[in-house]
Write a protein that holds these residues in place. Structure first.
Motif, PDB file in Angstrom:
ATOM      1  N   ARG A  63       9.425  31.002  57.389  1.00 43.57           N
ATOM      2  CA  ARG A  63       8.095  31.033  57.906  1.00 43.57           C
ATOM      3  C   ARG A  63       6.907  31.307  57.053  1.00 43.57           C
ATOM      4  O   ARG A  63       5.942  30.715  57.283  1.00 43.57           O
ATOM      5  N   VAL A  64       7.280  31.991  55.589  1.00 46.80           N
ATOM      6  CA  VAL A  64       6.181  31.933  54.797  1.00 46.80           C
ATOM      7  C   VAL A  64       6.768  31.657  53.488  1.00 46.80           C
ATOM      8  O   VAL A  64       7.885  31.940  53.183  1.00 46.80           O
ATOM      9  N   ASP A 123       4.058  24.586  60.218  1.00 45.15           N
ATOM     10  CA  ASP A 123       5.131  25.389  60.638  1.00 45.15           C
ATOM     11  C   ASP A 123       5.435  26.448  59.888  1.00 45.15           C
ATOM     12  O   ASP A 123       6.391  27.391  59.872  1.00 45.15           O
ATOM     13  N   ILE A 124       4.522  26.501  58.844  1.00 50.78           N
ATOM     14  CA  ILE A 124       4.941  27.505  57.662  1.00 50.78           C
ATOM     15  C   ILE A 124       3.398  27.974  57.120  1.00 50.78           C
ATOM     16  O   ILE A 124       2.443  27.215  57.315  1.00 50.78           O
ATOM     17  N   VAL A 125       3.426  29.082  56.622  1.00 53.38           N
ATOM     18  CA  VAL A 125       2.369  29.705  55.935  1.00 53.38           C
ATOM     19  C   VAL A 125       2.255  30.030  54.471  1.00 53.38           C
ATOM     20  O   VAL A 125       3.572  30.375  54.129  1.00 53.38           O
ATOM     21  N   THR A 126       1.590  29.268  53.595  1.00 50.72           N
ATOM     22  CA  THR A 126       1.987  29.429  52.447  1.00 50.72           C
ATOM     23  C   THR A 126       0.849  30.212  51.325  1.00 50.72           C
ATOM     24  O   THR A 126      -0.424  30.225  52.059  1.00 50.72           O
ATOM     25  N   VAL A 127       1.410  31.180  50.701  1.00 53.61           N
ATOM     26  CA  VAL A 127       0.631  32.218  49.855  1.00 53.61           C
ATOM     27  C   VAL A 127       0.691  31.804  48.430  1.00 53.61           C
ATOM     28  O   VAL A 127       1.801  31.965  47.849  1.00 53.61           O
ATOM     29  N   ALA A 128      -0.300  31.640  47.584  1.00 53.68           N
ATOM     30  CA  ALA A 128      -0.348  31.535  46.221  1.00 53.68           C
ATOM     31  C   ALA A 128      -0.562  32.998  45.691  1.00 53.68           C
ATOM     32  O   ALA A 128      -1.545  33.624  45.855  1.00 53.68           O
ATOM     33  N   ALA A 129       0.009  33.360  44.805  1.00 53.05           N
ATOM     34  CA  ALA A 129       0.167  34.709  44.028  1.00 53.05           C
ATOM     35  C   ALA A 129      -0.549  34.442  42.442  1.00 53.05           C
ATOM     36  O   ALA A 129       0.427  33.937  41.962  1.00 53.05           O
ATOM     37  N   VAL A 130      -1.753  34.521  42.406  1.00 60.91           N
ATOM     38  CA  VAL A 130      -2.227  33.964  41.017  1.00 60.91           C
ATOM     39  C   VAL A 130      -2.851  34.917  40.102  1.00 60.91           C
ATOM     40  O   VAL A 130      -3.537  35.714  40.412  1.00 60.91           O
ATOM     41  N   GLN A 131      -2.343  34.712  38.757  1.00 57.89           N
ATOM     42  CA  GLN A 131      -2.832  35.450  37.752  1.00 57.89           C
ATOM     43  C   GLN A 131      -3.032  34.880  36.687  1.00 57.89           C
ATOM     44  O   GLN A 131      -2.631  33.728  36.603  1.00 57.89           O
ATOM     45  N   GLY A 132      -3.889  35.284  35.579  1.00 56.42           N
ATOM     46  CA  GLY A 132      -4.142  34.633  34.593  1.00 56.42           C
ATOM     47  C   GLY A 132      -5.011  33.219  34.779  1.00 56.42           C
ATOM     48  O   GLY A 132      -5.672  33.053  35.596  1.00 56.42           O
ATOM     49  N   HIS A 133      -4.568  32.362  33.969  1.00 56.86           N
ATOM     50  CA  HIS A 133      -5.167  30.691  33.929  1.00 56.86           C
ATOM     51  C   HIS A 133      -4.505  30.038  35.236  1.00 56.86           C
ATOM     52  O   HIS A 133      -3.218  29.846  35.380  1.00 56.86           O
ATOM     53  N   ALA A 134      -5.405  29.335  35.754  1.00 55.33           N
ATOM     54  CA  ALA A 134      -4.951  28.266  36.957  1.00 55.33           C
ATOM     55  C   ALA A 134      -5.830  27.422  36.838  1.00 55.33           C
ATOM     56  O   ALA A 134      -7.001  27.315  37.223  1.00 55.33           O
ATOM     57  N   ILE A 135      -5.857  26.519  35.825  1.00 55.54           N
ATOM     58  CA  ILE A 135      -6.509  25.312  35.372  1.00 55.54           C
ATOM     59  C   ILE A 135      -6.182  23.921  35.876  1.00 55.54           C
ATOM     60  O   ILE A 135      -4.819  23.815  35.871  1.00 55.54           O
ATOM     61  N   LEU A 143      -4.978  25.703  45.167  1.00 57.09           N
ATOM     62  CA  LEU A 143      -5.712  25.207  46.357  1.00 57.09           C
ATOM     63  C   LEU A 143      -5.017  24.670  47.577  1.00 57.09           C
ATOM     64  O   LEU A 143      -5.218  24.587  48.513  1.00 57.09           O
ATOM     65  N   ALA A 144      -3.502  24.050  47.181  1.00 53.88           N
ATOM     66  CA  ALA A 144      -2.923  23.670  48.080  1.00 53.88           C
ATOM     67  C   ALA A 144      -2.250  24.653  49.028  1.00 53.88           C
ATOM     68  O   ALA A 144      -1.908  23.990  50.308  1.00 53.88           O
ATOM     69  N   CYS A 145      -2.328  25.712  48.714  1.00 58.58           N
ATOM     70  CA  CYS A 145      -1.652  26.928  49.667  1.00 58.58           C
ATOM     71  C   CYS A 145      -2.736  27.317  50.777  1.00 58.58           C
ATOM     72  O   CYS A 145      -3.977  26.907  50.515  1.00 58.58           O
ATOM     73  N   ASP A 146      -2.308  27.934  51.527  1.00 53.78           N
ATOM     74  CA  ASP A 146      -3.150  28.318  52.753  1.00 53.78           C
ATOM     75  C   ASP A 146      -3.908  29.659  52.295  1.00 53.78           C
ATOM     76  O   ASP A 146      -5.248  29.614  52.587  1.00 53.78           O
ATOM     77  N   ALA A 224       2.930  41.120  57.083  1.00 51.74           N
ATOM     78  CA  ALA A 224       1.863  41.059  58.231  1.00 51.74           C
ATOM     79  C   ALA A 224       2.033  39.720  58.907  1.00 51.74           C
ATOM     80  O   ALA A 224       2.179  39.584  60.100  1.00 51.74           O
ATOM     81  N   VAL A 225       2.110  38.648  58.216  1.00 50.16           N
ATOM     82  CA  VAL A 225       2.215  37.191  58.703  1.00 50.16           C
ATOM     83  C   VAL A 225       3.499  37.192  59.503  1.00 50.16           C
ATOM     84  O   VAL A 225       3.707  36.694  60.771  1.00 50.16           O
ATOM     85  N   VAL A 226       4.767  37.771  58.694  1.00 49.76           N
ATOM     86  CA  VAL A 226       6.061  37.445  59.654  1.00 49.76           C
ATOM     87  C   VAL A 226       6.187  38.374  60.857  1.00 49.76           C
ATOM     88  O   VAL A 226       6.877  38.225  61.814  1.00 49.76           O
ATOM     89  N   ALA A 227       5.336  39.301  60.895  1.00 48.78           N
ATOM     90  CA  ALA A 227       5.312  40.576  61.976  1.00 48.78           C
ATOM     91  C   ALA A 227       4.813  39.727  63.038  1.00 48.78           C
ATOM     92  O   ALA A 227       5.174  39.856  64.315  1.00 48.78           O
TER      93      ALA A 227
END
Length: 271
Positions: A63-64, A123-135, A143-146, A224-227
């Motif tokens: 789901r995620v 059918d899915i929710v996508t989450v990017a966990a971003v640290q440091g450089h995202a260049i 940006l591709a993630c929800d 929270a999303v899965v709930a």
């Protein structure tokens, strides 16, 4: 035992682990990890093919999907080796691609884009966990993630114009949708860094937290999303994705149709 990545079991087997990409699945939650921290998760055609394969391998229980990068940087962008005459082993260099037929170049770029498109599936929710450089390509992958949860040291930048290129990995559409045309143009044309405070203020990030709290914040959001009821989330995501392309009245009609499907399902009258 719980992993610090997503709250999933550390015993979860890797469904895919190659070319700087690892996919693990624990029931409803999948984690896609960029694993080449020594090169700050710089991207290559091989990595893009592995990302596209990860999308194809997702089980129906998922789901995620959480996207993360190992090390200090989420992804420093395209590996500059792509612009050398030799390119990557077994790959045509970008310079050789440019000298080839136009149709082949278009088809190759379309193949690369596949790594960045499946994250928006309804059918899915996508989450990017971003640290440091995202260049560059790293920014476009986030940006591709929800949704995006960022560490307070995050540095987004779209540097393609400094190389004489354009962002071509699907990032322009979500960027404009999130921050508006004028700010998107300024970010892309100047190549400047966008830090955590601006990212949250402009909607690029849903949440910014200290780096040490990034994994925990992502776990809380995923939980929270899965709930929530899966079919309700799927229908809601589809409604929101289509809203910009519909008139107000058309959107109300889409809401009615979606709610009708949900009510019939809850009444046991679904297909």
């Amino acid at each position: 035992m719980v992993s610090s990545e997503t709250g999933s079991s550390t015993e979860s087997a890797a469904v895919l682990d190659r070319d700087g990409v690892r996919l693990t699945v624990d029931d409803a939650v999948a984690t896609v990890t960029l694993t080449n921290s020594a090169k700050r998760n710089a991207q290559s055609p091989a990595l893009w093919r592995a990302l596209a394969e990860a999308g194809r391998l997702l089980p129906g229980t998922v789901r995620v999907v959480v996207l993360r990068g190992e090390g200090k940087s989420f992804s420093a962008g395209l590996d500059r080796q792509a612009f050398t005459p030799e390119g990557f082993d077994g790959e045509p260099s970008f310079l050789d691609m440019a000298r080839g037929p136009e149709a082949e170049l278009d088809a190759t770029i379309a193949e690369y884009q596949e790594a960045f498109t499946w994250w928006r599936r309804s059918d899915i929710v996508t989450v990017a966990a971003v640290q440091g450089h995202a260049i560059g390509a790293g920014f476009q992958l986030a940006l591709a993630c929800d949704l995006r949860v960022v560490a307070d040291d995050v540095q987004f930048a779209m540097r393609e114009t400094s190389l004489g290129l354009v962002p071509d990995l699907g990032g322009t559409h979500p960027l404009v949708s999130l921050v508006g045309y004028a700010r998107a143009l300024e970010i892309c044309a100047t190549g400047r860094f966008v830090h955590a405070d601006e990212a949250t203020r402009t909607g690029l990030a849903n949440l910014a937290v200290p780096g040490a709290e990034l994994d925990a914040a992502v776990r809380d959001l995923v939980a929270a999303v899965v709930a929530a009821a899966r079919d309700a989330v799927v229908e809601t995501k589809a409604l929101l994705q289509g809203a910009a392309g519909r008139s107000y009245d058309d959107q109300r009609g889409a809401e009615r149709a979606a709610q009708g499907r949900r009510l019939r399902d809850l009444a046991g009258l679904g297909d």
